[in-house]
Scaffold this motif. Structure first.
Motif, PDB file in Angstrom:
ATOM      1  N   ILE A 157       0.847  -1.190   0.000  1.00 56.42           N
ATOM      2  CA  ILE A 157       0.000   0.000   0.000  1.00 56.42           C
ATOM      3  C   ILE A 157       0.886   1.245   0.000  1.00 56.42           C
ATOM      4  N   THR A 158       0.547   2.208  -0.843  1.00 59.28           N
ATOM      5  CA  THR A 158       1.230   3.497  -0.832  1.00 59.28           C
ATOM      6  C   THR A 158       0.509   4.400   0.160  1.00 59.28           C
ATOM      7  N   VAL A 159       1.186   4.726   1.265  1.00 56.86           N
ATOM      8  CA  VAL A 159       0.592   5.535   2.326  1.00 56.86           C
ATOM      9  C   VAL A 159       0.868   7.001   2.034  1.00 56.86           C
ATOM     10  N   THR A 160      -0.194   7.798   1.994  1.00 54.40           N
ATOM     11  CA  THR A 160      -0.056   9.217   1.664  1.00 54.40           C
ATOM     12  C   THR A 160      -0.309  10.126   2.852  1.00 54.40           C
ATOM     13  N   GLN A 161      -0.888   9.582   3.919  1.00 55.78           N
ATOM     14  CA  GLN A 161      -1.206  10.438   5.064  1.00 55.78           C
ATOM     15  C   GLN A 161      -1.346   9.595   6.319  1.00 55.78           C
ATOM     16  N   GLU A 162      -0.857  10.108   7.446  1.00 50.41           N
ATOM     17  CA  GLU A 162      -1.012   9.467   8.748  1.00 50.41           C
ATOM     18  C   GLU A 162      -1.743  10.426   9.685  1.00 50.41           C
ATOM     19  N   ASP A 163      -2.585   9.891  10.521  1.00 48.65           N
ATOM     20  CA  ASP A 163      -3.268  10.703  11.533  1.00 48.65           C
ATOM     21  C   ASP A 163      -2.973  10.080  12.903  1.00 48.65           C
ATOM     22  N   PRO A 164      -1.922  10.531  13.576  1.00 52.83           N
ATOM     23  CA  PRO A 164      -1.543   9.928  14.864  1.00 52.83           C
ATOM     24  C   PRO A 164      -2.641  10.031  15.914  1.00 52.83           C
ATOM     25  N   SER A 165      -3.517  11.034  15.804  1.00 51.76           N
ATOM     26  CA  SER A 165      -4.552  11.208  16.826  1.00 51.76           C
ATOM     27  C   SER A 165      -5.603  10.111  16.783  1.00 51.76           C
ATOM     28  N   THR A 166      -5.824   9.505  15.605  1.00 50.17           N
ATOM     29  CA  THR A 166      -6.836   8.448  15.492  1.00 50.17           C
ATOM     30  C   THR A 166      -6.242   7.089  15.164  1.00 50.17           C
ATOM     31  N   GLY A 167      -5.000   7.074  14.683  1.00 49.42           N
ATOM     32  CA  GLY A 167      -4.404   5.802  14.275  1.00 49.42           C
ATOM     33  C   GLY A 167      -4.814   5.368  12.882  1.00 49.42           C
ATOM     34  N   TRP A 168      -5.538   6.218  12.164  1.00 47.50           N
ATOM     35  CA  TRP A 168      -5.990   5.893  10.809  1.00 47.50           C
ATOM     36  C   TRP A 168      -5.048   6.526   9.790  1.00 47.50           C
ATOM     37  N   TRP A 169      -4.749   5.769   8.744  1.00 45.61           N
ATOM     38  CA  TRP A 169      -3.899   6.240   7.668  1.00 45.61           C
ATOM     39  C   TRP A 169      -4.725   6.323   6.384  1.00 45.61           C
ATOM     40  N   THR A 170      -4.180   7.053   5.411  1.00 43.73           N
ATOM     41  CA  THR A 170      -4.784   7.098   4.073  1.00 43.73           C
ATOM     42  C   THR A 170      -3.770   6.526   3.095  1.00 43.73           C
ATOM     43  N   GLY A 171      -4.260   5.676   2.196  1.00 41.43           N
ATOM     44  CA  GLY A 171      -3.340   5.070   1.241  1.00 41.43           C
ATOM     45  C   GLY A 171      -4.041   4.646  -0.030  1.00 41.43           C
ATOM     46  N   GLU A 172      -3.253   4.072  -0.952  1.00 39.60           N
ATOM     47  CA  GLU A 172      -3.776   3.662  -2.249  1.00 39.60           C
ATOM     48  C   GLU A 172      -3.300   2.257  -2.558  1.00 39.60           C
TER      49      GLU A 172
END
Length: 385
Positions: free
Chosen positions: A354-369
């Protein structure tokens, strides 16, 4: 020379035992029918238990979606335990289906075949016995006629009668042996069926025990760290405190700063009146137990925080693809399958890159493709590569 007539052809011990055994086989068939019924009932009950167990361990993974990144090691243990337990339930399902197939279905087929064999036995026994009796009666008549002829004719007729009577004896013995073997084969087949089921049980328990025993020490070790903070939590703890106000800053800032600091800024109105009281009166009593736990946690907390996350995460209308990946994007390998609970979430299988484009440390959720799709997913399902 006189010849005694043969006794009742079906009154001998061999014939009586053969047909008594036939009666026993017919009467005991209901016991095997009950065994088939109980096996099917047990299979259905165990299948329900297996489905319930799968739902149970699936919920372990759902719990991790609300865990903070600072306890990532614990959430990882939840996911690993869920995966291992689902494997156990999968093997249990295979065993349960084997029980149904190897006992209920095979035994049903055996009973149908046996029923036909018993009917053929009864018909065949009577027909062949009647043919042999007819031959004996004919031989008896020939003996009477031969007595009026030469001694050699009489001797030949007696020999023929003896052979016919021996044929009846052989017939009775063979057919009795046939029904006795049918009786034994019925129950030996049940033993063989159940022996195969026990082999499947042994295989299931050994494989499951070996798999769980190899991983459980690690999970127990994590479970024993409940009184220890992670490095990330210790860093968070170290950063908590009231901003220092030196005497110089207090003097130079004048009364305005003094009033803002004590009255509005921190202690009186800002922290104690609104923050402190609001937390305990509204947040703790009403918000947590009434709204927070029942409504806030499940409806507001879960839906808003996870269904409509901010900063590049989905909106109620669906997931909006973020801007092109920044130079700081990276790749991660999926550790587990993830299907998501909403259409806009990113779905992938274990091993996908998965290519990860964004991390959100406050929720533990990432955005990827991956696979041409872009969406959010829980970061603890992957590892950086």
């Amino acid at each position: 020379m006189s010849v005694k007539k043969m006794a009742n052809p079906l009154g001998d011990e061999g014939s009586q035992e053969a047909f008594r055994t036939v009666g026993v086989l017919k009467g005991s068939a209901s016991d095997l029918s009950q065994l088939i019924k109980l096996t099917r009932t047990h299979h259905a009950a165990m299948q329900n238990a297996i489905e319930s167990g799968k739902q149970l361990v699936d919920h372990l993974v759902k719990i991790t979606t609300k865990m903070e990144p600072r306890i990532g090691g614990v959430s990882q243990a939840f996911i690993e335990m869920s995966t291992a337990e689902k494997g156990v339930f999968g093997k249990f399902e295979e065993y349960n289906n084997f029980l149904l197939e190897n006992v209920a279905q095979k035994l049903t087929t055996q009973m149908q075949q046996e029923r036909g064999a018993i009917q053929e036995f009864e018909k065949g026994y009577h027909k062949q016995h009647q043919d042999l009796i007819a031959q004996v009666k004919k031989a008896e008549k020939n003996v009477k006629k031969a007595g009026k002829k030469s001694p050699q004719d009489l001797q030949n007729a007696i020999q023929n009668l003896t052979e016919r009577m021996n044929a009846i004896t052989t017939h009775r013995q063979n057919r009795l042996e046939e029904i006795l073997l049918m009786e034994r084969a019925r129950y030996c087949n049940v033993v063989s069926m159940w022996g195969a089921v026990i082999d499947a049980q042994i295989n299931f328990y050994q494989n499951s025990a070996s798999n769980l025993a190899g991983q459980n020490p690690k999970w127990k070790e994590i479970g024993a760290t409940g009184s220890q903070l992670s490095a990330q939590s210790r860093d968070l703890l170290a950063g908590v405190g009231v901003k220092e106000r030196t005497s110089t800053s207090l003097i130079s800032s004048g009364n305005t700063a003094n009033e803002g600091y004590y009255e509005e800024g921190y202690y009186e109105e800002g922290y104690y009146e609104e923050g402190y009281e609001g937390y305990y009166e509204e947040g703790y009593e009403e918000g947590y137990y009434e709204e927070g736990y029942e409504e806030g946690y499940y409806e507001e907390g879960y839906d808003q925080s996870y269904q409509q996350p901010a900063a590049g995460y989905p909106t109620p209308g669906g997931y909006a693809a973020p801007q092109p990946a920044a130079p700081g994007s990276f790749q991660a390998r999926a550790l587990y399958d993830y299907q998501g609970t909403h259409d806009y979430e990113l779905q992938f299988n274990a091993g996908d890159i998965i290519t990860v484009t964004q991390e959100d440390p406050s929720t533990g959720w990432w955005t990827g493709e991956v696979h041409g799709r872009v969406g959010p997913f829980p970061g603890n399902y992957v590892e950086r590569i």
